[in-house]
Design an enzyme around this catalytic site. Structure first.
Site, PDB file in Angstrom:
ATOM      1  N   GLY A 242       0.835  -1.199   0.000  1.00  0.00           N
ATOM      2  CA  GLY A 242       0.000   0.000   0.000  1.00  0.00           C
ATOM      3  C   GLY A 242       0.869   1.249   0.000  1.00  0.00           C
ATOM      4  O   GLY A 242       2.035   1.218  -0.432  1.00  0.00           O
ATOM      5  N   SER A 243       0.308   2.344   0.492  1.00  0.00           N
ATOM      6  CA  SER A 243       1.006   3.627   0.418  1.00  0.00           C
ATOM      7  C   SER A 243       2.143   3.709   1.440  1.00  0.00           C
ATOM      8  O   SER A 243       2.160   2.982   2.436  1.00  0.00           O
ATOM      9  CB  SER A 243       0.014   4.756   0.693  1.00  0.00           C
ATOM     10  OG  SER A 243      -0.415   4.689   2.045  1.00  0.00           O
ATOM     11  N   GLY A 247       2.195   2.374   5.218  1.00  0.00           N
ATOM     12  CA  GLY A 247       3.312   1.461   5.492  1.00  0.00           C
ATOM     13  C   GLY A 247       4.087   1.887   6.723  1.00  0.00           C
ATOM     14  O   GLY A 247       4.531   1.046   7.513  1.00  0.00           O
ATOM     15  N   GLU A 264       5.745  -3.438   0.815  1.00  0.00           N
ATOM     16  CA  GLU A 264       5.788  -3.119  -0.624  1.00  0.00           C
ATOM     17  C   GLU A 264       5.033  -1.816  -0.780  1.00  0.00           C
ATOM     18  O   GLU A 264       3.813  -1.811  -0.937  1.00  0.00           O
ATOM     19  CB  GLU A 264       5.091  -4.201  -1.453  1.00  0.00           C
ATOM     20  CG  GLU A 264       5.676  -5.582  -1.362  1.00  0.00           C
ATOM     21  CD  GLU A 264       7.053  -5.701  -1.975  1.00  0.00           C
ATOM     22  OE1 GLU A 264       7.524  -4.734  -2.620  1.00  0.00           O
ATOM     23  OE2 GLU A 264       7.664  -6.753  -1.793  1.00  0.00           O
ATOM     24  N   CYS A 298       2.212  -0.220  -8.676  1.00  0.00           N
ATOM     25  CA  CYS A 298       3.329   0.385  -7.935  1.00  0.00           C
ATOM     26  C   CYS A 298       4.548   0.445  -8.837  1.00  0.00           C
ATOM     27  O   CYS A 298       5.465   1.225  -8.594  1.00  0.00           O
ATOM     28  CB  CYS A 298       3.593  -0.347  -6.632  1.00  0.00           C
ATOM     29  SG  CYS A 298       3.861  -2.082  -6.835  1.00  0.00           S
TER      30      CYS A 298
END
Ligand code: UN1
Length: 507
Positions: A242-243, A247, A264, A298
């Site tokens: 995620g963002s 994170g 990630e 991403c």
């Protein structure tokens, strides 16, 4: 396939679906209902009842209980479960790929590609189930040996994003399962149906193997399900996609209880194009990277860093290609770009474009919201400078910055001059330039490609990135080690008790 047929094929044709699975009897989730929306029409697809706090507790307890037995099943036998999962996914590939398109908005070939990625990682994990190797090293003491063994870790929490609603779970799930772990999956609230469809497939496979509780889904809001998973001491590992902002929260909460995380997070991926590049190849790779998945990977290409001799013709070629990108229903064969995931994503894109205009960037093409239902936009091509603050941010939308750089040195500096470090690429026919880019003085990203784009990695390599991308590695290579605990064993097969470092202790 129409919507009804897709839902029927995947056993999702009920009025209200319970957002839970992994047990022999379908449970009641007990939490609030939410509606899954088709981003191409803005219309509801189905309603899902999420879990409340008690429901999450039940699911984690089940994953914990199953771990107690699953960890002792021989790894190659655990691989058999994953082999059957891969085969079940092969059977459902069309329907599941179509559901990914329907619920998330990526075009059908990409939805099918995602399911293929799941199948590929299952194949990989089956082989891995016979290769969870530990090292043996020489001891400094006579008649001793030192050996590393890898043991299962525990129930793994997997929190995934909307943009890869099934594949990223599978990178974690296939590997963790052969490693002897069980899983609790909290999918994005935008894509609960994809997660439930996968859980139904898992349920059938677990039933056949009498292995209930290895794969468990827990659907519900982040503040209920996600928060519970990151704080639960029974979960030694949380894998989060995620963002960067979320994170940071996940990493801090998990570290606070000495848990491990695999992160990630955001990417801000550049393609360097040097004067000697194959222009047509570069333009195609850039278009797939920037327009594919409507710029919501991403690994999406966000920046082009081109040298003075090629930036002109490259811009012309991209303008030609962009003008012809068919935008529309992601399930329609001729479409190359579907909608953004929701209204908020459209607004974020529009705000970024406002900032670009304000800071002196030039929108060369696109960037308009399209009339009609759904969350459709035109992809945007922007002439920008590396120093513009927005260029350092990851905007999850199809905005591509074209930036002129003097030479390879400046290109590498600009490539590395952002907080994120996921993917990068160079287009050149000069092998010295390519090797420089791949060297320790080159790209600082986890992924660095030559003459192929930033997105679309295969599962065989380790996937992940540096800096604010979070440092995690998933899928291939030796990423499995993150899902196990390492034990170093010293074994004395002699009749004396020599101590290490030559220490004499009372002898
Ligand atoms: C992501 O966007 O979170 O390399 C993952 C790729 C895909 C995975 C992307 N295989 O683009």
């Amino acid at each position: 396939m129409d919507v009804r047929a897709i839902l029927e094929e995947l056993e999702l044709d009920a009025d209200v679906l319970d957002g839970v699975g992994g047990a022999p009897h379908r449970e009641t989730a007990g939490g609030a209902e939410s509606v899954s929306i088709n981003p191409a029409t803005g219309e509801p697809i189905a309603t899902v009842r999420g879990l409340d706090a008690d429901g999450v507790e039940r699911v984690v307890a089940r994953a914990q209980r199953t771990f107690e037995t699953w960890r002792s099943v021989p790894a190659p036998r655990r691989g058999e479960l994953v082999r059957d999962l891969g085969n079940a996914l092969r059977e459902k590939k069309q329907a599941l790929g179509a559901l990914v398109s329907l619920e998330m908005g990526k075009i059908l070939p990409e939805g099918l590609g995602e399911v293929q990625e799941m199948i590929d990682i299952c194949d990989f994990a089956v082989g891995l189930s016979r290769q969870l190797y530990g090292l043996t090293m020489p001891s400094e003491r006579p008649d001793h040996r030192i050996q590393e063994r890898w043991h299962p870790l525990g129930p793994v929490g997997v929190i995934t994003a909307f943009n890869f609603p099934v594949a990223v779970w599978s990178w974690n799930a296939a590997i963790a399962a052969v490693c002897g772990d069980t899983l609790v999956w909290k999918p994005s609230s935008e894509t609960p149906l994809c997660a439930l469809a996968v859980q139904r497939i898992c349920d059938r496979v677990m039933e056949a193997h009498d292995a209930w509780g290895v794969f468990n889904v827990a659907i519900g809001p982040g503040r209920v399900v996600g928060e519970a998973l990151i704080r639960d001491r029974r979960i030694p590992l949380v894998s989060f996609t995620g963002s960067c902002e979320m994170g940071r929260h996940v990493a801090t909460a998990v570290a606070d209880r000495f848990g491990r995380s695999i992160l990630e997070l955001g990417g801000n991926n550049a393609v360097i194009v040097l004067d000697d590049a194959d222009l047509e190849m570069a333009a195609r790779a850039i278009t797939f990277g920037a327009v594919g998945t409507a710029g919501q990977r991403c690994t999406s290409t966000r920046r082009v860093l081109a040298t003075p001799g090629i930036i002109g013709p490259l811009t012309e070629r991209l303008l030609e290609i962009y003008a012809k990108v068919p935008i529309g229903d992601p399930l329609d064969e001729s479409t190359l770009m579907g909608p953004l995931v929701n209204e908020a994503a459209v607004e974020t894109m529009m705000k970024a474009l406002d900032e670009i205009r304000r800071d002196g960037g030039e929108i060369l093409f696109g960037g308009r919201r399209l009339d009609g239902p759904g969350y459709f936009v035109e992809p945007a091509l922007v002439r920008a400078r590396a120093s513009m603050p927005i260029v350092s941010c990851e905007t999850f939308a199809p905005i591509l910055y074209l930036i002129e750089v003097a030479d390879l040195d400046e290109a590498i500096a600009v490539n590395n001059g952002v907080p994120q470090g996921l993917s990068s690429a160079i287009f050149t026919t000069d092998f010295r330039a390519a090797e420089r880019f791949l060297s320790e003085r080159g790209s600082d990203c986890g992924l660095a490609n030559v003459n192929t784009g930033t997105s679309g990695a295969e599962i065989g390599g380790a996937f992940g990135g540096e800096k604010e991308t979070g440092g995690g590695r998933e899928s291939g290579s030796d990423s499995w080690k993150a899902y196990m605990r390492r034990q170093t064993a010293t074994i004395n097969f002699g009749t004396a008790l020599p101590l290490a470092q030559g220490i004499k202790f009372g002898d």
